[in-house]
Design an enzyme around this catalytic site. Sequence first.
Site, mmCIF file in Angstrom:
data_model
loop_
_atom_site.group_PDB
_atom_site.id
_atom_site.type_symbol
_atom_site.label_atom_id
_atom_site.label_comp_id
_atom_site.label_asym_id
_atom_site.label_seq_id
_atom_site.Cartn_x
_atom_site.Cartn_y
_atom_site.Cartn_z
ATOM 1 N N LYS A 22 -28.054 86.939 -30.795
ATOM 2 C CA LYS A 22 -27.211 85.729 -30.676
ATOM 3 C C LYS A 22 -28.081 84.481 -30.609
ATOM 4 O O LYS A 22 -27.843 83.492 -31.301
ATOM 5 C CB LYS A 22 -26.352 85.825 -29.409
ATOM 6 C CG LYS A 22 -25.747 84.511 -28.949
ATOM 7 C CD LYS A 22 -24.920 84.672 -27.694
ATOM 8 C CE LYS A 22 -25.636 84.463 -26.387
ATOM 9 N NZ LYS A 22 -25.904 83.076 -26.002
ATOM 10 N N ASN A 23 -29.099 84.537 -29.738
ATOM 11 C CA ASN A 23 -29.865 83.313 -29.484
ATOM 12 C C ASN A 23 -30.835 82.967 -30.614
ATOM 13 O O ASN A 23 -31.388 81.867 -30.646
ATOM 14 C CB ASN A 23 -30.566 83.411 -28.128
ATOM 15 C CG ASN A 23 -29.560 83.380 -26.989
ATOM 16 O OD1 ASN A 23 -28.392 83.006 -27.196
ATOM 17 N ND2 ASN A 23 -29.966 83.773 -25.792
ATOM 18 N N ARG A 92 -22.606 76.722 -25.979
ATOM 19 C CA ARG A 92 -23.739 75.898 -25.570
ATOM 20 C C ARG A 92 -24.553 75.437 -26.782
ATOM 21 O O ARG A 92 -25.131 74.349 -26.807
ATOM 22 C CB ARG A 92 -24.626 76.736 -24.637
ATOM 23 C CG ARG A 92 -25.746 75.981 -24.004
ATOM 24 C CD ARG A 92 -25.205 74.957 -23.068
ATOM 25 N NE ARG A 92 -26.177 73.955 -22.747
ATOM 26 C CZ ARG A 92 -25.883 72.830 -22.123
ATOM 27 N NH1 ARG A 92 -24.648 72.575 -21.760
ATOM 28 N NH2 ARG A 92 -26.814 71.964 -21.858
ATOM 29 N N CYS A 116 -21.948 79.152 -21.182
ATOM 30 C CA CYS A 116 -21.858 79.722 -19.844
ATOM 31 C C CYS A 116 -22.185 78.655 -18.815
ATOM 32 O O CYS A 116 -23.267 78.079 -18.835
ATOM 33 C CB CYS A 116 -22.837 80.892 -19.717
ATOM 34 S SG CYS A 116 -22.391 82.269 -20.760
ATOM 35 N N PRO A 122 -28.497 70.329 -17.940
ATOM 36 C CA PRO A 122 -28.799 68.990 -18.445
ATOM 37 C C PRO A 122 -29.360 69.017 -19.868
ATOM 38 O O PRO A 122 -29.816 70.063 -20.344
ATOM 39 C CB PRO A 122 -29.865 68.470 -17.476
ATOM 40 C CG PRO A 122 -30.476 69.673 -16.863
ATOM 41 C CD PRO A 122 -29.437 70.759 -16.901
ATOM 42 N N ILE A 123 -29.348 67.854 -20.552
ATOM 43 C CA ILE A 123 -29.921 67.776 -21.908
ATOM 44 C C ILE A 123 -30.962 66.653 -22.000
ATOM 45 O O ILE A 123 -31.256 66.161 -23.078
ATOM 46 C CB ILE A 123 -28.828 67.585 -22.994
ATOM 47 C CG1 ILE A 123 -27.949 66.354 -22.693
ATOM 48 C CG2 ILE A 123 -27.991 68.829 -23.160
ATOM 49 C CD1 ILE A 123 -27.132 65.897 -23.896
ATOM 50 N N ASP A 124 -31.507 66.244 -20.839
ATOM 51 C CA ASP A 124 -32.450 65.121 -20.860
ATOM 52 C C ASP A 124 -33.681 65.396 -21.737
ATOM 53 O O ASP A 124 -34.184 64.486 -22.402
ATOM 54 C CB ASP A 124 -32.896 64.783 -19.422
ATOM 55 C CG ASP A 124 -33.533 65.971 -18.725
ATOM 56 O OD1 ASP A 124 -32.843 67.004 -18.566
ATOM 57 O OD2 ASP A 124 -34.721 65.890 -18.364
ATOM 58 N N ASP A 298 -31.603 86.019 -18.745
ATOM 59 C CA ASP A 298 -30.328 86.576 -19.214
ATOM 60 C C ASP A 298 -30.155 88.044 -18.825
ATOM 61 O O ASP A 298 -29.048 88.583 -18.936
ATOM 62 C CB ASP A 298 -30.218 86.427 -20.740
ATOM 63 C CG ASP A 298 -30.191 84.969 -21.146
ATOM 64 O OD1 ASP A 298 -29.793 84.130 -20.321
ATOM 65 O OD2 ASP A 298 -30.604 84.654 -22.281
ATOM 66 N N VAL A 319 -35.698 80.143 -13.814
ATOM 67 C CA VAL A 319 -35.156 79.345 -14.926
ATOM 68 C C VAL A 319 -33.836 78.693 -14.498
ATOM 69 O O VAL A 319 -33.656 77.486 -14.618
ATOM 70 C CB VAL A 319 -34.956 80.228 -16.183
ATOM 71 C CG1 VAL A 319 -34.398 79.391 -17.334
ATOM 72 C CG2 VAL A 319 -36.271 80.877 -16.595
#
Length: 408
Positions: A22-23, A92, A116, A122-124, A298, A319
């Site tokens: 998936k990733n 995501r 999830c 965050p997306i900084d 995960d 993480v």
Amino acid sequence: MKSFVILGGKPLVGNVTVSGSKNSALPILFATVIARGESIIENLPKIGDTEAALTILSELGADIRLDGNTARINTESLVYSEPSSALTSLIRASTYLIGSLLARFGRCRLSTFGGCNFADRPIDIHLDSAYRLGAIREGELLLANSLHPAEITLRLPSVGATVNTLLLASSIKGKTVIRGFAREPHILTLIDFLRSAGAKIELSDGEITVEGGDLHGGRVRIDGDVLEAATFLTAGAITNGRVGVLGVDFNAMNSITRAFSALGLSLLYEGEALVCERGEYSYYTEIVARPYPGFPTDLQPIFAPLFASLSGGKITDTVWRERFGYLDELARLGVKSARLTDGALIYKSKQHSGTASSPDLRGGMSLVLSALHSRGESRIYSAEKILRGYESLDEKLSALGADIKILS
Ligand code: EPU
């Protein structure tokens, strides 16, 4: 709302071929936006998350043809539009629109990015990279008249920010240098795709250099999902069965196989399959989830019911420190635990059947594993959250001897 109904207590036995990761698949689907023309993606998993990504691409005007697990995606005639937040809030990976839309159209609206929600996400770091490469922010819009190369050091080895930085850098003429990047196997698969589409990318221990430009359609085969492989090995062990996995690069699983061995589980090769079986003894074990090549965050929810079925253990997640909400649902199936600041103690517990609700993809899968272990009928609600990341889960488990049904 879908749910799994599982009659547990049956040992799972046999081999399973895992699907594409998936990733790995998600960054590549969004990378087709910057690779004008037809891209061919093989071994694409058919899961909720890739379906949502394909719908977003199709709304942007991509021509998509699916033949089994091969996708042909033509992005020649895309037109800029803002994908609806109903869609972007599903996954995501819609954050990858930051890189792909900004690179292709010079604009992107920051939206509700889903997936999830086990922690604040965050997306900084994604935005810092975009600014360093020439983007500016006006309210919720990211704009770029012309992007330029830069030297960028990511504050943390964020997977998503590494993907977005690679997407942007691959569309820019000139040399961009990226340091502090994520090293997960899916980053390497994305690099393979971007190279096939014409980007010149060099990878050394400490930096990635990218010389980008106008990319054409690319081609890639998605690598087998190590997270799915580890999940099936766990399913074999937790049911006192014997499951083998095929279709995955075992070299990318070193931290995972070390963790199985530390628990006292035997891992052996039988032909092409990696097989896991329960040994005579098991051991209290501590795992610490870290960025690759560390033990994957995960998988820590996947290991929790396994710990409870063996000798207990301690899980620390560096993480996502708060990624332990799933333990409240696992408690409904008998898993006893205690929360720590950035982790949890999992006690050896007598797990039992019951009902519980999937809080998220991996937390939901931990409930399925606990239900497979315990005799009696369990019902796991919100199964669609689990099907976002596991292809044909019920069919694969049934083929190994599980009694599992999906109810709508
Ligand atoms: N972070 C920031 N700022 C950012 C980005 C990240 O502070 O701008 C922090 C996060 O808060 C977190 C850490 O950096 O503490 C790592 O986050 P990362 O960006 O690497 O995660 P992600 O890209 O959002 C991907 C996977 C997740 C997986 C993480 C970590 C995809 C689509 N998602 O998320 O997968 O947990 O990397 O490996 O690739 C899953 O498959 O179940 C899943 C949640």
